[in-house]
Structures are given as C-alpha cells and as structure tokens.
Design a protein around this motif. Structure first.
Motif, PDB file in Angstrom:
ATOM      1  N   SER A  57       0.831  -1.205   0.000  1.00 35.80           N
ATOM      2  CA  SER A  57       0.000   0.000   0.000  1.00 35.80           C
ATOM      3  C   SER A  57       0.861   1.248   0.000  1.00 35.80           C
ATOM      4  N   MET A  58       1.971   1.202   0.712  1.00 37.57           N
ATOM      5  CA  MET A  58       2.880   2.346   0.757  1.00 37.57           C
ATOM      6  C   MET A  58       3.548   2.569  -0.590  1.00 37.57           C
ATOM      7  N   GLY A  59       3.886   1.499  -1.282  1.00 37.95           N
ATOM      8  CA  GLY A  59       4.567   1.610  -2.567  1.00 37.95           C
ATOM      9  C   GLY A  59       3.631   2.092  -3.657  1.00 37.95           C
ATOM     10  N   PHE A  87      -3.816  -6.468  -6.639  1.00 38.05           N
ATOM     11  CA  PHE A  87      -4.243  -6.397  -5.243  1.00 38.05           C
ATOM     12  C   PHE A  87      -4.863  -5.053  -4.851  1.00 38.05           C
ATOM     13  N   GLU A  88      -5.054  -4.166  -5.829  1.00 39.22           N
ATOM     14  CA  GLU A  88      -5.574  -2.828  -5.551  1.00 39.22           C
ATOM     15  C   GLU A  88      -6.806  -2.813  -4.637  1.00 39.22           C
ATOM     16  N   PRO A  89      -7.798  -3.688  -4.851  1.00 37.57           N
ATOM     17  CA  PRO A  89      -8.984  -3.617  -3.997  1.00 37.57           C
ATOM     18  C   PRO A  89      -8.709  -3.900  -2.523  1.00 37.57           C
ATOM     19  N   MET A  90      -7.569  -4.534  -2.239  1.00 41.13           N
ATOM     20  CA  MET A  90      -7.241  -4.922  -0.865  1.00 41.13           C
ATOM     21  C   MET A  90      -6.322  -3.925  -0.168  1.00 41.13           C
TER      22      MET A  90
END
Length: 456
Positions: A148-150, A159-162
């Motif tokens: 998420s940080m990257g 994995f965007e939705p997560m």
C-alpha cells in the motif's frame, strides 16, 4: 533435478526451470551443472561480503550452541542487545533504539505502525494522524501494508482492492525522466518540495503521520540517487507540518551507497524512522530492522512504554549473530571505504564503455549500487514495452557462456509498467581487477543482447 512441472515449490514463475545453486565461494555462486557465476548483483543487492565467509558461519554455529530461539515476550539475548547497540551507535546519536524483524516488508509494516503510535503517545496526542504520503513508482515491500505504501503500478495491480486508502503520493525524484530541460538541481528540488507541501495541505496536514521515501531508489527505478539537497528539503516540509520523516534504506543502506547510511550524504536529512535490511545480514540469515529516533522513542517511553506490535521470530538470536558478524567484518575490514573507492571506479568504467550505446539511456547510482536503464531511442528516452522483457532477457543471457555473470533485472522503470533496467551491486570487498571484469563483461552482455535481437 525437478522440472517446472514436477517441482513442489511455488516459484516466482511456475513455468520456469530455475538453475539450482549448490555452493557459493566469495563472489561466485556455483550451479549444479558446474557453472561458476560471478554474483555482480549480490542477488537483490544482498550478498555484501560474498558467499561462504567462514567467520559468519562460525558466529552462527557459536550462537546455535548457546540458544537458537528466544521468545522476546519474556527474554532478550546478548547478541540481540549487541546488534541493536551497533546499529544505534552507527547513527551518531540520531537514533535511540532498533527493532529487528525478518524482512524489509516487515520493517516497513513496523515503521508504519510505529509512526501511528507515536502520535497516539506524544503529548499532546494527535489521534487524527493516520495518513502517509509516499512517492509514485516507489517500492517498499510486498505485504499488504508495505505494498500500500509503494506506488509501483505493476506490483500493485492485482491487489488494488485490498490495499490501504490512507496513502497518497507525490512525484518521484528522478531527474533523468522528470527534471525539466533548463531546470537547475535547486529549482527541481524546490518544485518537488512545493508539491509535497501542497499534498499536505490537500489531504489535511493534521492527518498525516509521515512522508516515506527511499533515498536511493532500488528495484523500482534502478539506483536513482536523490538530487543534492532533496532529502533535507523534504524533511523541512515534514517539520513544517509536524509529520515524521521516514527513510526506507532496505536496499540502499548499510554501506551499499558508499556511506553507512545513505541519508548521511545529505546534511540535515536525519530521519525520524529508518528501515534497513538486505546488507544488514548479507544473506547469511533473514533479517531486517527499524531504527527509531529519540523523538519517537521518548514519546513511547513517556506514554505506555510499549510498542503494540510483534513477530514470533523478531530478534532471532541466530539471525542477530550473523548480522552482528557481517557488520563487524564490514567495520574491521574497512569495507565502506572500499565501496566508495570501487564505486567510483565501477561508475567510470561503466560510463566509458556503455554511455554511447544506442539503447543505454542512463547510468546512475552511488557506491556499489549502479543501475543501467535501457531505451528504444536515446533522443526521446522512449522505454521498451514490458511485453519484450528486455531486462530479464539480459539477466538470463548473463548466466550463459561466455558471460557467467549475474545482474539484477527489473521492469516498469519509466511508468510503473514499461521500461527496463539492470542493477549492478557486487560485494563490498570487490577488487579493482573484479571491477574491470564486471564492467567489461556487462558491456559485452549488453552489446550482444541488443545485437542478437536487432534492437539497436
């Protein structure tokens, strides 16, 4: 040897037949079929003192003969205490405590939670701070929090939705692609600092825990150093808005860039929290860590006195013993100076040999951490499309005769999807003779790859 269809391993590529390593000697890895590969990338910039060092092996065995596991809920060990003291002392008073985990991704997760807890524990507390500002096309790990940080589009896509919604991004510091034609370094830095300032204001400065960046961007961009003054300027923006300044040195730190910490190369850029990893243990054991400043630690000490986080294997004694010995070797053998000296030589030779190649767009780095970016056209710096797999093709060719050299490939350099680079990050104890061999072999590898595919 198991084939891709019979292997029980969830390999990174389920269709690939990976060559099997059976031994390692100094700068070489030895494959099952007898090939001796010069490890010019140290894996993923990990093997900083080479392979098979008897001193590290002895330290590991000695620790195994004492205790192999420590439950840090109840106990500590001498080797854990010594390693953390070594790391804290290396910052010359900037950091106060260290936290030892097992991977760079774990280190970033811990840094994020530590930053959040700091604002809950400080006096007065600021519970509204829960956001982070990072950079576009960055990479900070592969767990859901660190991913998420990257900002690397290709790594995030599935994995965007997560992923967490509390991270926003500003521009990367990448002069080769993003600096304006007539812009000076100071003007470029000022523009990026202004953008960060505006992002604080856009999301609400009172909600931001920290700004997060790699001083020298590794896998995502290919060894892109910060422009002089950049780190200091970004830290000043954080200070203005009361936010923490977090630097991710998992790949570029622990001496890899020519100083023990990369941030030491920009006066006034001391981080509040720092992650470190790969060259901490040099690959002899899985280990990474977080360094926390006096400001952060003293807030916890005056608050609850506890960091609400933990891993079963944090501070693992055997991993700490390996890392402590690796750091002792780096210090006693004066290897940081060798990194700086050999880095200058490697830089000069790579540029001498490859700058004129029609598909080499840029050669950049610091210490023994160098990236070569490839382009279709030097006048436009147009990247190769990801479908061609240029960087991985070069790396695969390198493992064959007559090259027998390992370089680290990555893609998405230009925009997170397209673009290619390779990283050259050999061991810290490399000699001038080795440097010449690496530079000339990489030159021949690049020339032959593009010639064989008629891309030049």
């Amino acid at each position: 040897m198991p084939s891709a269809t019979t292997s029980a391993v969830v390999h990174r590529n389920l269709d690939a037949d990976f060559p099997r390593i059976v031994n390692g000697e100094g700068s070489y890895v030895i494959l099952e079929d007898g090939r001796r590969i010069f490890d010019a990338s140290g894996g993923a910039a990990v093997a900083c003192i080479g392979h098979g060092d008897a001193r590290v092996h002895a330290a590991i065995v000695a620790q195994l003969n004492q205790i192999s596991y420590c439950s840090t809920i109840f106990y500590t060990t001498d080797v854990y205490e010594k390693l953390c003291r070594e790391l804290v002392d290396s910052t010359h008073g900037v950091m106060k405590r260290a936290y030892i985990v097992n991977s760079g991704s774990e280190a970033m997760e811990a840094a994020m939670k530590l930053a959040r807890q700091y604002y809950l524990e400080k006096s007065p507390p600021e519970p509204n701070r829960m956001r982070f500002i990072a950079r576009q096309h960055s990479y900070h790990g592969t767990t859901l929090g660190s991913l998420s940080m990257g900002g690397h589009a290709m790594r995030r896509a599935k994995f965007e939705p997560m992923l967490l919604s509390c991270v926003s991004r500003v521009s990367r510091c990448f002069p080769f692609r993003d600096k304006h034609e007539h812009e000076t370094d100071s003007q470029y830095v000022a523009r990026l600092a202004d953008e960060l300032d505006q992002e604080f204001q856009r999301v609400g400065a009172e909600t931001v825990c920290a700004f997060v960046a790699e001083p020298i961007v590794g896998a995502a961009l290919g060894c892109v150093p910060f422009v002089p003054g950049y780190l200091k300027a970004m830290k000043a923006v954080c200070d203005k808005h009361g936010a923490l300044f977090i630097l991710d040195e998992v790949m570029c730190g622990m001496g890899r860039s020519g100083t023990y910490h990369a941030w030491e190369q920009d006066d006034g850029a001391d981080p509040d929290i720092q992650t470190l990893g790969k060259c901490l243990g040099g690959g002899y054991q899985p280990i990474a860590g977080v360094l926390a400043s006096k400001r952060v630690i003293e807030a916890l000490e005056k608050g609850t006195g506890a960091f609400v986080h933990g891993h079963t294997y944090q501070g693992h004694p055997v991993a700490c013993a390996a890392a402590l010995e690796v750091q002792k070797i780096i210090r006693e053998d004066n290897l940081i100076q060798n990194v700086a000296d050999m880095g200058r030589l490697l830089s000069a030779r790579l540029k001498d040999l490859l700058t004129s190649h029609p598909n080499v767009g840029d050669i950049r780095g610091s210490g023994l951490f160098w990236g070569i970016e490839f382009v279709t056209d030097k006048t436009t710096n147009e990247p190769f499309p990801s479908s061609l797999g240029v960087a991985h093709g070069i790396a695969e060719l390198g493992l064959t005769k007559p090259y027998y050299i390992a370089v680290y490939p990555s893609s998405g350099t230009a925009d997170g999807v397209n673009g290619d680079h390779i990283i050259i990050s050999p061991p810290y104890n490399i000699s001038p003779t080795d440097v010449e061999m690496v530079a000339t072999t990489v030159h021949r590898l690049v020339v032959d790859y593009f010639a064989s595919r008629k891309m030049a």
